[in-house]
Scaffold this active site. Structure first.
Site, PDB file in Angstrom:
ATOM      1  N   CYS A   6       0.923  -1.449   0.051  1.00  0.00           N
ATOM      2  CA  CYS A   6      -0.051  -0.080  -0.043  1.00  0.00           C
ATOM      3  C   CYS A   6       0.895   1.273   0.145  1.00  0.00           C
ATOM      4  CB  CYS A   6      -0.931  -0.139   1.184  1.00  0.00           C
ATOM      5  SG  CYS A   6      -0.275  -0.174   2.743  1.00  0.00           S
ATOM      6  N   ALA A   7       0.545   2.207   0.803  1.00  0.00           N
ATOM      7  CA  ALA A   7       1.330   3.409   0.730  1.00  0.00           C
ATOM      8  C   ALA A   7       2.640   3.213   1.813  1.00  0.00           C
ATOM      9  CB  ALA A   7       0.556   4.630   1.049  1.00  0.00           C
TER      10      ALA A   7
END
Length: 352
Positions: free
Chosen positions: A89-90
């Site tokens: 994800c981030a």
């Protein structure tokens, strides 16, 4: 931070920047990349990899649960080829960890809980911490049995209905009729026979109102709150929405005049946020309870949200014997003389 391998699995968790470390990706033999974030890098970044993207934000109310089956299928396909799978994800903290936990639960549904699976992921990536909403979704997924299809599962559909209710109430409005899940209109799941079924009837006219599958138990949550009064009896029996409640919950659908005791939102065309429940028998119409989409506090101090409650003083609650289980299935029921046993004393009744 670099990507980290989940112990015992050829699955790696990381943030978006680990995609730039091609050397590390090569050493890990990454063949499949699963992106769990709204904004993705250019497709050129994923050249040479099988890529699957799930567009969600890291917020409590984002629905990541609906993506679990497809994500798990993609991860398993990657592992079956013999390569490594990167889930990112981030930051490699919440969304990617949630997907990895869902995969672990699916592989060992009876052996792991969301908390124990998270602990396993944290052994190599301590910063992993799914947000509270995602942890709730993981717990629901486990409760559902980690199925290959979640969208058709009754627990998932009930969860969606509750989310719709919460969103409407947050805006000061009751939910729309089309978003309310009436449980007696849904296919019934097979249930274990316990030998008895609770049956609730209107005390005035004896109209049957609900049975066991439609009752919401809330006693099990008492341990979660220090404010719960265990000595207080619950004055209401809380139910899922049922078809006979429609005239009370949505009076504008059935009559030109609003129901008595209804409290409306800011919009005149809204259904009431709270009001009375009346017996569905046209010849009775007794006041048998109340509802409050925003929730209400039971006499045991527990909050039920949304709350649709029958007042115990206005209804009769009885246990119905499952004949297949025999007369001893419920000793609180009065038995005819031919069915009484020496243990059934007290004028034909069991221990009450």
């Amino acid at each position: 931070m670099a990507m980290n391998q989940i112990k015992g699995h050829n699955i790696y968790v990381g943030g978006i920047f680990c995609l730039k470390n091609k050397a590390a990706m090569s050493r890990a033999d990454i063949s499949h990349v699963l992106s769990v974030l709204r904004l993705n890098p250019s497709e050129e970044t994923f050249e040479g990899y099988e890529h699957y993207s799930i567009g969600v934000d890291d917020t409590d109310d984002d629905n990541l649960l609906e993506h679990f089956p497809a994500a798990i299928k993609f991860i398993q396909a990657g592992l079956d080829t013999g390569g490594g799978v990167l889930v990112h994800c981030a930051m490699g903290k919440s969304r990617s960890a949630t997907i990895c936990i869902a995969y672990l639960l699916h592989r060992q549904p009876g052996a792991l809980t969301p908390q124990s699976a998270l602990a396993l992921v944290r052994e190599t990536r301590p910063l992993c911490e799914p947000n509270d909403g995602f942890m709730e979704q993981l717990e629901l997924y486990r409760e559902m049995g980690c199925p290959d299809d979640v969208t058709e599962h009754p627990l998932y559909q009930r969860w969606l209905y509750r989310r719709d209710v919460e969103e409407s109430v947050a805006c000061g409005r009751a939910p729309e009729l089309k978003s309310v899940r009436f449980e007696d209109e849904q296919p019934m799941r097979s249930q274990e026979s316990t030998g008895q079924t609770v049956e609730i009837k209107c005390r005035k006219c004896r109209r049957k109102l609900a049975t066991t599958p439609f009752i919401i138990p809330h006693e099990q949550e008492k341990q979660n709150s220090a404010k719960i009064n265990p000595s207080a009896d619950c004055a209401h029996v809380f139910l899922h929405p049922l078809t006979w409640m429609r005239p009370s919950l949505f009076p504008s659908e059935d009559a030109s005049e609003p129901a008595a005791g209804a409290t409306y939102g800011a919009h005149t065309d809204d259904a009431p946020l709270s009001g009375r429940l009346t017996c569905p028998n046209p010849g009775c119409g007794a006041n048998i309870g109340k509802f409050a989409w925003q929730g209400m506090q039971c006499s045991c101090n527990h909050w039920v949200v949304p709350a649709i409650g029958l007042a115990k003083a206005r209804v009769d609650i009885a246990n119905k014997v499952n004949v297949a289980q025999g007369p001893r299935a419920n000793p609180a029921i009065r038995l005819p003389p031919s069915m009484r046993t020496p243990e059934s004393n007290d004028n034909g009744r069991g221990n009450l």
